[in-house]
Design a protein around this motif. Structure first.
Motif, PDB file in Angstrom:
ATOM      1  N   ALA A   1       0.626  -1.205   0.049  1.00  0.00           N
ATOM      2  CA  ALA A   1      -0.017  -0.115   0.034  1.00  0.00           C
ATOM      3  C   ALA A   1       0.885   1.031   0.030  1.00  0.00           C
ATOM      4  O   ALA A   1       0.556   2.286  -0.529  1.00  0.00           O
ATOM      5  CB  ALA A   1      -1.119   0.135   1.208  1.00  0.00           C
ATOM      6  N   ASP A   2       2.093   1.009   0.669  1.00  0.00           N
ATOM      7  CA  ASP A   2       2.791   2.415   0.643  1.00  0.00           C
ATOM      8  C   ASP A   2       3.828   2.250  -0.289  1.00  0.00           C
ATOM      9  O   ASP A   2       4.961   2.975  -0.176  1.00  0.00           O
ATOM     10  CB  ASP A   2       3.493   2.524   2.212  1.00  0.00           C
ATOM     11  CG  ASP A   2       4.156   1.286   2.486  1.00  0.00           C
ATOM     12  OD1 ASP A   2       4.139   0.354   1.755  1.00  0.00           O
ATOM     13  OD2 ASP A   2       4.995   1.422   3.527  1.00  0.00           O
ATOM     14  N   GLY A   3       3.770   1.576  -1.299  1.00  0.00           N
ATOM     15  CA  GLY A   3       4.769   1.417  -2.448  1.00  0.00           C
ATOM     16  C   GLY A   3       4.530   1.831  -3.718  1.00  0.00           C
ATOM     17  O   GLY A   3       3.355   2.582  -3.892  1.00  0.00           O
ATOM     18  N   ARG A   4       5.153   1.561  -4.633  1.00  0.00           N
ATOM     19  CA  ARG A   4       4.734   1.917  -6.245  1.00  0.00           C
ATOM     20  C   ARG A   4       3.662   0.936  -6.711  1.00  0.00           C
ATOM     21  O   ARG A   4       3.093   0.929  -7.748  1.00  0.00           O
ATOM     22  CB  ARG A   4       5.795   1.886  -6.958  1.00  0.00           C
ATOM     23  CG  ARG A   4       6.461   0.402  -7.007  1.00  0.00           C
ATOM     24  CD  ARG A   4       7.655   0.451  -8.057  1.00  0.00           C
ATOM     25  NE  ARG A   4       8.363  -0.710  -8.082  1.00  0.00           N
ATOM     26  CZ  ARG A   4       8.016  -1.920  -8.377  1.00  0.00           C
ATOM     27  NH1 ARG A   4       7.032  -2.004  -8.920  1.00  0.00           N
ATOM     28  NH2 ARG A   4       9.000  -2.864  -8.472  1.00  0.00           N
ATOM     29  N   GLY A   5       3.168  -0.187  -6.059  1.00  0.00           N
ATOM     30  CA  GLY A   5       2.442  -1.208  -6.563  1.00  0.00           C
ATOM     31  C   GLY A   5       3.186  -2.179  -7.188  1.00  0.00           C
ATOM     32  O   GLY A   5       4.762  -2.169  -7.345  1.00  0.00           O
ATOM     33  N   ALA A   6       2.727  -3.378  -7.636  1.00  0.00           N
ATOM     34  CA  ALA A   6       3.393  -4.580  -8.227  1.00  0.00           C
ATOM     35  C   ALA A   6       3.090  -4.764  -9.615  1.00  0.00           C
ATOM     36  O   ALA A   6       1.934  -4.566 -10.160  1.00  0.00           O
ATOM     37  CB  ALA A   6       3.202  -5.457  -7.271  1.00  0.00           C
ATOM     38  N   THR A   7       4.193  -5.267 -10.341  1.00  0.00           N
ATOM     39  CA  THR A   7       3.918  -5.462 -11.654  1.00  0.00           C
ATOM     40  C   THR A   7       3.269  -7.161 -11.682  1.00  0.00           C
ATOM     41  O   THR A   7       3.471  -7.854 -10.469  1.00  0.00           O
ATOM     42  CB  THR A   7       5.204  -5.742 -12.600  1.00  0.00           C
ATOM     43  OG1 THR A   7       6.160  -6.716 -11.833  1.00  0.00           O
ATOM     44  CG2 THR A   7       6.024  -4.495 -12.263  1.00  0.00           C
ATOM     45  N   LEU A   8       2.792  -7.583 -12.837  1.00  0.00           N
ATOM     46  CA  LEU A   8       2.195  -8.935 -12.704  1.00  0.00           C
ATOM     47  C   LEU A   8       3.451 -10.054 -12.639  1.00  0.00           C
ATOM     48  O   LEU A   8       3.151 -11.016 -11.699  1.00  0.00           O
ATOM     49  CB  LEU A   8       1.598  -9.351 -14.215  1.00  0.00           C
ATOM     50  CG  LEU A   8       0.459 -10.250 -14.300  1.00  0.00           C
ATOM     51  CD1 LEU A   8      -0.710  -9.656 -13.455  1.00  0.00           C
ATOM     52  CD2 LEU A   8       0.012 -10.516 -15.524  1.00  0.00           C
ATOM     53  N   ASN A   9       4.681  -9.973 -13.226  1.00  0.00           N
ATOM     54  CA  ASN A   9       5.570 -10.656 -12.647  1.00  0.00           C
ATOM     55  C   ASN A   9       5.853 -10.812 -11.419  1.00  0.00           C
ATOM     56  O   ASN A   9       6.299 -11.711 -10.660  1.00  0.00           O
ATOM     57  CB  ASN A   9       6.774 -10.127 -13.497  1.00  0.00           C
ATOM     58  CG  ASN A   9       6.951 -11.203 -14.831  1.00  0.00           C
ATOM     59  OD1 ASN A   9       6.936 -12.378 -14.533  1.00  0.00           O
ATOM     60  ND2 ASN A   9       7.384 -10.409 -15.828  1.00  0.00           N
ATOM     61  N   GLU A  10       6.004  -9.513 -10.674  1.00  0.00           N
ATOM     62  CA  GLU A  10       6.111  -9.606  -9.242  1.00  0.00           C
ATOM     63  C   GLU A  10       5.003 -10.273  -8.303  1.00  0.00           C
ATOM     64  O   GLU A  10       5.591 -11.097  -7.159  1.00  0.00           O
ATOM     65  CB  GLU A  10       6.482  -8.091  -8.752  1.00  0.00           C
ATOM     66  CG  GLU A  10       7.737  -7.603  -9.363  1.00  0.00           C
ATOM     67  CD  GLU A  10       7.609  -5.779  -9.283  1.00  0.00           C
ATOM     68  OE1 GLU A  10       8.920  -5.372  -9.407  1.00  0.00           O
ATOM     69  OE2 GLU A  10       6.591  -5.332  -8.894  1.00  0.00           O
ATOM     70  N   LEU A  11       3.992  -9.891  -8.751  1.00  0.00           N
ATOM     71  CA  LEU A  11       2.996 -10.589  -8.108  1.00  0.00           C
ATOM     72  C   LEU A  11       3.167 -12.302  -8.206  1.00  0.00           C
ATOM     73  O   LEU A  11       2.891 -12.816  -7.065  1.00  0.00           O
ATOM     74  CB  LEU A  11       1.523 -10.263  -8.504  1.00  0.00           C
ATOM     75  CG  LEU A  11       1.149  -8.902  -8.410  1.00  0.00           C
ATOM     76  CD1 LEU A  11       0.027  -8.440  -9.091  1.00  0.00           C
ATOM     77  CD2 LEU A  11       0.810  -8.821  -6.817  1.00  0.00           C
ATOM     78  N   LEU A  12       3.333 -12.770  -9.358  1.00  0.00           N
ATOM     79  CA  LEU A  12       3.577 -13.788  -9.502  1.00  0.00           C
ATOM     80  C   LEU A  12       4.416 -14.739  -8.729  1.00  0.00           C
ATOM     81  O   LEU A  12       4.477 -15.655  -8.090  1.00  0.00           O
ATOM     82  CB  LEU A  12       3.863 -14.343 -10.764  1.00  0.00           C
ATOM     83  CG  LEU A  12       3.746 -15.852 -11.347  1.00  0.00           C
ATOM     84  CD1 LEU A  12       2.381 -16.600 -10.984  1.00  0.00           C
ATOM     85  CD2 LEU A  12       3.768 -16.056 -12.963  1.00  0.00           C
TER      86      LEU A  12
END
Length: 425
Positions: free
Chosen positions: A218-229
């Motif tokens: 929540a306090d970051g830049r958000g996540a890419t799809l690769n990072e989420l996986l």
């Protein structure tokens, strides 16, 4: 035509080497002859789709025994145009069953090693599917997307996706990457022990859940799809096997193999194997799903530079060495044969361009089929087409492990989504 270094590595890795991509469509199923006509129109002129392995024998023996035989080094040959009637047919099973039947069966028999199936009962929100399976030594995942995109309605336009050129790296960075490739890792614990087998599971992920999960941390830049996986796979492995520190009294990490496309803007639509694999530690021992995601993001941050080290230093060096000592490819391939080199493989795939239609039928989603790796390993592929997200898990573990691990990955996404701050309209 000479095999590339990537082609040879995939040919010698000891795996079945079958990959796939399906486009699920809504509407009336087309006649198979209509599909064959479109395939002939769009693919017949592509040299790569007409290639067969030219070796001592055409029955796959050369592939199993290596690259050399009585007639010398194996090469890609183009004996003539492919026959759409032999390559395009109607599947007798649903898409999930087709994937399960295809993943451990190499395509041999003297034909170019790819097949396109019209799947009458695709499920996954569509009425039918077009499913392309191929030997990985012939085509990589980006090639499959390029080919399937070319079948869509309208002119066979080039992809609009532009890849940035790899960053410049020095010998020191290449040396660090070489040490990472040689570092010891841990294999997944086979519980209960026994003969491993293949299993495949497909899961649909709701778009609102993925969008909410991407707002983590929540306090970051958000996540890419690769990072989420990568973060979700770390959580799934922990859920299934427990923390790594409980597996064995060893400090080595568990690695995942992250495929990286090396195409640039000038080679976006190139077919073949223009890729490398970067070895990334999975944060299995990190407590908490958000903390694991942060750790995964940190590990993934260096992937572009590391892939550039492969493209600009390591691959050219390997190419130069194998010209004078072709046996070096076999030695390097042996390193990747061990399940401790990469216990998992993780790749995220986005459908290039707009959704599109096939002969007026609307694209609903895409479903990937990652390759079956060595015994004791598991591959994860997360495909996105518009707002449709689809996870495919391919295991070489215990029966039904693909189902269990797929469910655990979905649980990680659900957890992130539940923790996300609602977006402001």
């Amino acid at each position: 035509m000479r095999l590339s270094y990537a082609d040879e590595m995939l040919l010698l890795n000891g795996c079945p080497g079958v990959i796939g991509l399906a486009v699920v469509l809504s509407g009336e199923q087309p006649d198979v002859e209509q599909v064959r006509a479109r395939v002939a129109e769009r693919w017949a002129g592509l040299e790569r789709m007409n290639c067969v392995l030219d070796g001592p024998r055409g029955d796959g023996t050369a592939v199993r025994r290596g690259l050399f035989g009585r007639r010398g080094r194996m090469r890609w040959a183009v004996p003539g145009p492919f026959d759409p009637g032999a390559h395009v047919g109607v599947a007798s099973a649903k898409l999930d069953d087709l994937w399960a039947r295809s993943v451990d069966r190499p395509l041999t028999g003297g034909l170019p090693p790819w097949r396109l199936h019209v799947v009458p009962d695709a499920a996954h929100g569509g009425d039918f599917a077009l499913a392309l399976v191929a030997q990985h030594a012939l085509l990589d995942g980006r090639s499959l997307a390029t080919l399937m995109r070319a079948l869509m309605d309208g002119p066979a336009a080039r992809e609009s996706v532009r890849s940035a050129p790899p960053p410049r790296v020095g010998l020191r960075a290449a040396g660090r990457e070489l040490m990472t490739l040689a570092a010891a890792g841990q294999a997944l614990p086979m519980r209960p022990p026994g003969e491993p087998c293949s299993s495949v599971a497909v899961r649909e992920l709701p778009a609102h859940m993925v969008r909410s999960a991407r707002r983590q941390p929540a306090d970051g830049r958000g996540a890419t799809l690769n990072e989420l996986l990568v973060g979700a796979v770390a959580g799934a492995v922990r859920d299934r096997y427990g923390p790594v520190r409980q597996w064995r009294q060893r400090d080595e990490p568990v690695y995942t193999a992250v495929p990286c496309d090396l195409r640039t803007g000038a080679t976006t639509g190139e077919l073949g194997n223009t890729l490398t694999v970067v070895r990334v530690p999975l944060p299995v021992d990190v407590d908490g799903p958000v903390a694991r995601l942060r750790a995964g993001q940190a590990a993934m941050a260096g992937v572009p530079e590391r892939a550039a080290a492969h493209a600009t230093v390591l691959f050219p060096a390997a190419e130069a060495v194998r010209r004078t000592g072709p046996w070096v490819t076999g030695l390097l391939a042996d390193r990747g044969r061990h399940n401790c080199f990469a216990a998992t493989a993780t790749t995220a795939m986005k459908w290039p361009g707009g959704a599109g239609t096939f002969q007026g039928r609307r694209l609903v989603r895409t479903v990937g089929l990652p390759p079956l790796q060595h015994p004791g390993t598991v591959s994860f592929a997360l495909a996105q087409a518009g707002d449709a997200f689809t996870l495919t898990v391919v295991c070489h573990l215990r029966p039904n492990d693909a189902e269990r691990l797929a469910d655990a990955v979905v649980t990680e996404f659900e957890t992130w989504a539940g923790m996300a701050t609602p977006s402001v309209p």
